[in-house]
Design a protein around this motif. Structure first.
Motif, PDB file in Angstrom:
ATOM      1  N   SER A  45      49.890  44.332  28.994  1.00  0.00           N
ATOM      2  CA  SER A  45      49.358  45.553  29.563  1.00  0.00           C
ATOM      3  C   SER A  45      47.844  45.633  29.302  1.00  0.00           C
ATOM      4  O   SER A  45      47.066  46.024  30.190  1.00  0.00           O
ATOM      5  N   ASP A  46      47.408  45.216  28.107  1.00  0.00           N
ATOM      6  CA  ASP A  46      45.960  45.187  27.821  1.00  0.00           C
ATOM      7  C   ASP A  46      45.247  44.231  28.781  1.00  0.00           C
ATOM      8  O   ASP A  46      44.178  44.537  29.313  1.00  0.00           O
ATOM      9  N   ARG A  47      45.865  43.071  28.991  1.00  0.00           N
ATOM     10  CA  ARG A  47      45.227  42.084  29.886  1.00  0.00           C
ATOM     11  C   ARG A  47      45.181  42.605  31.320  1.00  0.00           C
ATOM     12  O   ARG A  47      44.192  42.415  32.038  1.00  0.00           O
ATOM     13  N   ALA A  48      46.258  43.273  31.752  1.00  0.00           N
ATOM     14  CA  ALA A  48      46.289  43.806  33.124  1.00  0.00           C
ATOM     15  C   ALA A  48      45.245  44.921  33.269  1.00  0.00           C
ATOM     16  O   ALA A  48      44.484  44.957  34.244  1.00  0.00           O
ATOM     17  N   ASN A  49      45.192  45.818  32.271  1.00  0.00           N
ATOM     18  CA  ASN A  49      44.204  46.901  32.330  1.00  0.00           C
ATOM     19  C   ASN A  49      42.781  46.359  32.404  1.00  0.00           C
ATOM     20  O   ASN A  49      41.928  46.909  33.099  1.00  0.00           O
ATOM     21  N   ALA A  50      42.541  45.265  31.686  1.00  0.00           N
ATOM     22  CA  ALA A  50      41.186  44.700  31.656  1.00  0.00           C
ATOM     23  C   ALA A  50      40.773  44.176  33.035  1.00  0.00           C
ATOM     24  O   ALA A  50      39.595  44.188  33.386  1.00  0.00           O
ATOM     25  N   ILE A  51      41.729  43.719  33.826  1.00  0.00           N
ATOM     26  CA  ILE A  51      41.389  43.279  35.190  1.00  0.00           C
ATOM     27  C   ILE A  51      41.305  44.491  36.128  1.00  0.00           C
ATOM     28  O   ILE A  51      40.409  44.598  36.964  1.00  0.00           O
ATOM     29  N   ALA A  52      42.249  45.413  35.966  1.00  0.00           N
ATOM     30  CA  ALA A  52      42.370  46.520  36.925  1.00  0.00           C
ATOM     31  C   ALA A  52      41.237  47.540  36.808  1.00  0.00           C
ATOM     32  O   ALA A  52      40.727  48.021  37.831  1.00  0.00           O
ATOM     33  N   GLU A  53      40.844  47.861  35.586  1.00  0.00           N
ATOM     34  CA  GLU A  53      39.883  48.965  35.386  1.00  0.00           C
ATOM     35  C   GLU A  53      38.584  48.752  36.163  1.00  0.00           C
ATOM     36  O   GLU A  53      38.137  49.664  36.864  1.00  0.00           O
ATOM     37  N   PRO A  54      37.921  47.569  36.038  1.00  0.00           N
ATOM     38  CA  PRO A  54      36.663  47.398  36.777  1.00  0.00           C
ATOM     39  C   PRO A  54      36.859  47.459  38.295  1.00  0.00           C
ATOM     40  O   PRO A  54      35.985  47.961  39.010  1.00  0.00           O
ATOM     41  N   ILE A  55      38.012  46.995  38.786  1.00  0.00           N
ATOM     42  CA  ILE A  55      38.237  47.039  40.244  1.00  0.00           C
ATOM     43  C   ILE A  55      38.457  48.487  40.685  1.00  0.00           C
ATOM     44  O   ILE A  55      37.943  48.922  41.726  1.00  0.00           O
ATOM     45  N   LEU A  56      39.167  49.261  39.866  1.00  0.00           N
ATOM     46  CA  LEU A  56      39.332  50.684  40.189  1.00  0.00           C
ATOM     47  C   LEU A  56      37.972  51.383  40.178  1.00  0.00           C
ATOM     48  O   LEU A  56      37.656  52.190  41.055  1.00  0.00           O
ATOM     49  N   LYS A  57      37.150  51.030  39.182  1.00  0.00           N
ATOM     50  CA  LYS A  57      35.816  51.653  39.061  1.00  0.00           C
ATOM     51  C   LYS A  57      34.988  51.350  40.322  1.00  0.00           C
ATOM     52  O   LYS A  57      34.370  52.247  40.898  1.00  0.00           O
ATOM     53  N   GLN A  58      35.011  50.079  40.753  1.00  0.00           N
ATOM     54  CA  GLN A  58      34.266  49.720  41.971  1.00  0.00           C
ATOM     55  C   GLN A  58      34.811  50.477  43.184  1.00  0.00           C
ATOM     56  O   GLN A  58      34.041  50.928  44.033  1.00  0.00           O
ATOM     57  N   THR A  59      36.149  50.593  43.258  1.00  0.00           N
ATOM     58  CA  THR A  59      36.750  51.307  44.395  1.00  0.00           C
ATOM     59  C   THR A  59      36.291  52.760  44.397  1.00  0.00           C
ATOM     60  O   THR A  59      35.927  53.324  45.444  1.00  0.00           O
ATOM     61  N   LYS A  60      36.271  53.373  43.216  1.00  0.00           N
ATOM     62  CA  LYS A  60      35.840  54.770  43.127  1.00  0.00           C
ATOM     63  C   LYS A  60      34.375  54.905  43.539  1.00  0.00           C
ATOM     64  O   LYS A  60      34.007  55.859  44.225  1.00  0.00           O
ATOM     65  N   ASP A  61      33.558  53.945  43.136  1.00  0.00           N
ATOM     66  CA  ASP A  61      32.145  53.984  43.542  1.00  0.00           C
ATOM     67  C   ASP A  61      32.027  53.914  45.059  1.00  0.00           C
ATOM     68  O   ASP A  61      31.267  54.665  45.669  1.00  0.00           O
ATOM     69  N   ILE A  62      32.790  52.999  45.654  1.00  0.00           N
ATOM     70  CA  ILE A  62      32.747  52.852  47.116  1.00  0.00           C
ATOM     71  C   ILE A  62      33.168  54.159  47.788  1.00  0.00           C
ATOM     72  O   ILE A  62      32.594  54.581  48.791  1.00  0.00           O
TER      73      ILE A  62
END
Ligand code: TYM
Length: 337
Positions: free
Chosen positions: A313-330
């Motif tokens: 779950s830590d490894r998945a969160n580490a990949i997902a969080e930055p992509i979610l952040k970029q999506t929110k920025d977009i």
């Protein structure tokens, strides 16, 4: 570009042979391909679309994770985690739902099947299920989605959602377009009682399926009683015509033995079904037995399973969080940093 594989299974009821042959067995193969990163999720949020099961959900989640590992997924090579432990799935699901036209969801055949006769009583979650599934894959910039044939329409929808987001909002290729990987001989395993219905963990009759937890006697009994017809074992694909049960049993044998259907028919064509069923039963027990007993062992050490799920779950969160952040920025959302 590196391939990023994403797939998942719902922790509802027991896993069955179709889940193994149509998906899990292929996931294990993909894990060893070069330049490939594999993320396999236990989709517990999806499991709630047909109602909450608080007393059993946690244990079912562990059991599916145990099945993944028992079938050969290695938590050092693949990320094996529970969907609800990465909050970004639900967040991205909401955002994608806001750009998904109702018309696209109205086309989904699985909703029609699962909602049954009284659609007014089906949950909104069941209806928007495919949007969350799109979020699952896009959240990791997944490129390939190994699934059984019944999930093809959902993967096509996730591509449409990605195209729409890229063209109309991001105005660049932000989400890769995920490709379905429908692999092997058994992309749609059918019920042992009715060769025109899919083998499913939610079907009423337990005799219609082989569960991953069935012991040798149960497997032998179910195969012995599996529906066939009055003919002999077909010798070629032309002889499948009008004989869905015969086709299904040959398909299962082929997938378990890593043979083509024709190779199986070269060996058994023209024989009585009773002889073929004995061979199929032995093969199924030989292939599934070790998985079942390993699953049992893993379920005996819940602390170790929980450790694996937490680490993943830590490894998945580490990949997902930055992509979610970029999506929110977009999308123009305000963020604290
Ligand atoms: P689920 O839990 O119904 O099934 C898990 C996987 O098993 C395959 N499968 C079969 N394959 C062949 N023959 C059968 N009889 C059979 N029954 C099930 C399914 O095709 C599937 O690959 N929506 C998905 C879960 C999901 C998902 C995702 C998958 C949620 N998010 C993101 C991929 C990517 C489902 O209901 O699977």
């Amino acid at each position: 570009m590196k391939k990023r594989i994403f797939s998942g299974m719902q922790p509802t009821n027991r896993l069955q042979l179709g889940n193994y042959l149509g998906a899990l067995k292929n996931w294990v193969k993909l894990q060893d391909e070069p330049d490939t990163e594999c993320i396999y999720c236990v989709v517990d949020l999806h499991a709630n679309t047909t109602g909450y099961t608080p007393d059993t959900l946690k244990q079912s989640t562990r059991e599916v994770a145990a099945a993944y590992i028992a079938a050969g997924l290695d938590p050092k090579k693949s990320i094996i985690f529970a969907q609800s432990s990465v909050p970004a799935h639900a967040q991205l699901g909401w955002m994608l739902g806001c750009i998904t036209p109702l018309g696209w969801l109205n086309r989904m055949t699985q909703f029609k099947d699962k909602a049954g006769k009284d659609k007014e009583k089906a949950s909104a979650g069941l209806y928007t299920y495919p949007v969350l599934m799109a979020a699952d894959v896009l959240l990791y910039h997944g490129t390939h989605v190994p699934v059984g044939d019944d999930q093809k329409q959902h993967v096509e929808l996730m591509r449409d959602i990605a195209i729409s987001f890229n063209q109309h909002i991001a105005k660049r290729d932000f989400f890769p377009l995920p490709e379905p990987l429908i692999m092997g001989e058994a992309t749609r395993v059918m019920s042992l009682r009715d060769g025109t219905a899919k083998m499913s963990k939610s079907a009423e009759s337990d005799m219609s399926r082989i569960n991953l937890t069935d012991d040798a006697d149960a497997i032998a009994n179910k195969i012995k009683k599996a529906k066939t017809d009055a003919g002999v074992v077909p010798a070629n694909e032309a002889e499948f015509e009008g004989r869905p049960e015969a086709r299904n049993l040959i398909t299962i044998y082929a997938a378990l033995a890593d043979m083509s259907k024709q190779q199986v028919m070269n060996e058994f064509g023209g024989q009585q079904f009773s002889a073929f069923k004995n061979a199929l039963s032995d093969l199924t027990v030989a292939k599934m037995g070790p998985i079942t007993s390993r699953m049992r062992e893993l379920m005996g050490d819940v602390a170790e399973l929980d450790r694996i799920l937490a680490d993943s779950s830590d490894r998945a969160n580490a990949i997902a969080e930055p992509i979610l952040k970029q999506t929110k920025d977009i999308l123009g959302f305000w963020s604290p940093r």
